[in-house]
Design a protein around this motif. Structure first.
Motif, PDB file in Angstrom:
ATOM      1  N   LEU A 103       7.976  -0.583  31.166  1.00 32.78           N
ATOM      2  CA  LEU A 103       9.362  -0.199  30.892  1.00 32.78           C
ATOM      3  C   LEU A 103      10.043  -1.185  29.939  1.00 32.78           C
ATOM      4  N   VAL A 104       9.844  -2.484  30.184  1.00 33.12           N
ATOM      5  CA  VAL A 104      10.447  -3.497  29.306  1.00 33.12           C
ATOM      6  C   VAL A 104       9.858  -3.416  27.901  1.00 33.12           C
ATOM      7  N   VAL A 107      11.516  -0.666  26.009  1.00 29.57           N
ATOM      8  CA  VAL A 107      12.843  -1.061  25.518  1.00 29.57           C
ATOM      9  C   VAL A 107      12.709  -1.895  24.248  1.00 29.57           C
ATOM     10  N   GLU A 110      11.565   0.379  21.306  1.00 31.60           N
ATOM     11  CA  GLU A 110      12.569   1.310  20.803  1.00 31.60           C
ATOM     12  C   GLU A 110      13.732   0.598  20.127  1.00 31.60           C
ATOM     13  N   THR A 111      14.122  -0.564  20.645  1.00 31.70           N
ATOM     14  CA  THR A 111      15.278  -1.270  20.091  1.00 31.70           C
ATOM     15  C   THR A 111      14.892  -2.301  19.044  1.00 31.70           C
ATOM     16  N   LYS A 116      17.790  -7.380  24.172  1.00 35.00           N
ATOM     17  CA  LYS A 116      17.988  -6.182  24.990  1.00 35.00           C
ATOM     18  C   LYS A 116      16.838  -5.983  25.970  1.00 35.00           C
ATOM     19  N   ALA A 117      15.636  -6.333  25.541  1.00 32.87           N
ATOM     20  CA  ALA A 117      14.487  -6.239  26.447  1.00 32.87           C
ATOM     21  C   ALA A 117      14.640  -7.210  27.614  1.00 32.87           C
ATOM     22  N   PHE A 120      17.276  -5.974  30.024  1.00 31.12           N
ATOM     23  CA  PHE A 120      16.714  -4.912  30.870  1.00 31.12           C
ATOM     24  C   PHE A 120      15.820  -5.508  31.957  1.00 31.12           C
TER      25      PHE A 120
END
Length: 314
Positions: A103-104, A107, A110-111, A116-117, A120
């Motif tokens: 999941l990380v 992130v 995508e970013t 931001k990772a 999260f």
């Protein structure tokens, strides 16, 4: 010369592992599952296992990452059942390490923004802490009982260096924060795996990209505000609510600790510091707990001060 040869050897070995992982889903599954099983004997190898999940997800996306997750879970379940008589190890790795890492990594993919990772990742840690407090009536008492049983058996074998009263007082105090510390420790392992996976990606496809990314990422003022608000709430509240808030804030503290490391890394590297000084700094980070608070303060103040801009020669 000799030291450089060793560095090149380590670098080439790591690049070979990364290249093997990226040859296909089967090869990635072999690395993830094998390293997971070997980590039962040598725990640091779990970081390599999780980093392989990160690398595949970062480079190839969600579908390939999920294929590796499923394949690794099945393979690890079979191997652990044959070796240990239970498949529980596989599902523990899936939900505690591999799935959060996936999941990380998504992130970050995508970013394209490390901050931001990491945000999260901290949110996941905070959810884990909240889950513990929703599941257990008194997490502090749970930890206290377990530690007391361990210490009781140790005391029967050898004399402890503290009195029983000092020991009890210390256990009662620190048991309130063990949930946050344990979750933060898991986040550190996930973070190290994410960094290794990102470094592998840079090694194969973007030389020097990881160093640039790690050296320049910054958090936003909102992160500092969350940290300060949680700290204020922890001081104002009492009882189980205050305990929960402090354990949540430990996860945010980890975020600023990482930023503090990044700031010092950049300052040492760009102001003429040798590799030996940089190596000494990282050794001190792992073995000198007194550095935690200064690094957290550096990371927190960097949100507003941007120390790298102010201190690094341009």
């Amino acid at each position: 010369p000799l030291r450089r040869q060793r560095q090149m050897c380590i670098r080439d070995s790591m690049k070979a592992i990364a290249t093997f992982i990226m040859q296909g889903g089967r090869q990635a599954t072999i690395v993830v599952a094998t390293m997971a099983i070997l980590s039962l004997l040598m725990p640091p190898l779990l970081i390599v296992s999780v980093a392989a999940v990160c690398l595949v997800t970062l480079r190839n996306g969600a579908i390939e990452g999920l294929k590796v997750l499923v394949g690794s879970t099945v393979a690890t379940a079979l191997m652990s059942f044959m070796l240990l008589g239970t498949s529980l190890v596989s599902f523990t790795y899936l939900f505690v390490m591999w799935l959060p890492a996936f999941l990380v990594s998504m992130v970050l993919r995508e970013t394209g923004q490390l901050n931001k990772a990491l945000e999260f990742l901290v949110v996941l840690g905070m959810l884990a802490v909240a889950g513990v407090y929703l599941t257990l009536d008194s997490p502090a008492q749970f930890w206290l009982t377990g530690i007391q049983e361990v210490l009781k058996s140790l005391a029967e074998q050898q004399e402890l260096p503290v009195t029983q009263t000092e020991l009890e007082d210390g256990l009662v105090f620190w048991s309130q924060y063990i949930t946050g510390v344990v979750v933060a420790g898991t986040l550190v392992s996930l973070l190290m795996s994410l960094m290794l996976g990102r470094w592998w990606q840079g090694l194969l496809y973007n030389a020097g990209g990881f160093d640039e990314e790690f050296s320049h990422f910054r958090l936003l003022p909102r992160d500092g505000i969350v940290f300060v608000v949680l700290m204020a709430l922890g001081m104002l509240l009492d009882g189980s609510f205050a305990e929960l808030v402090w354990n949540l804030d430990i996860q945010v503290l980890l975020l600023f600790f990482i930023v503090g490391i990044s700031v010092v890394h950049v300052v040492i590297k760009n102001r003429g510091g040798s590799r030996y000084l940089l190596a000494f700094f990282y050794i001190a980070v792992f073995f000198v707990p007194h550095l935690v608070i200064p690094l957290v303060l550096i990371g927190l103040s960097d949100v507003w001060m941007d120390w790298r801009y102010r201190l690094v020669k341009t």
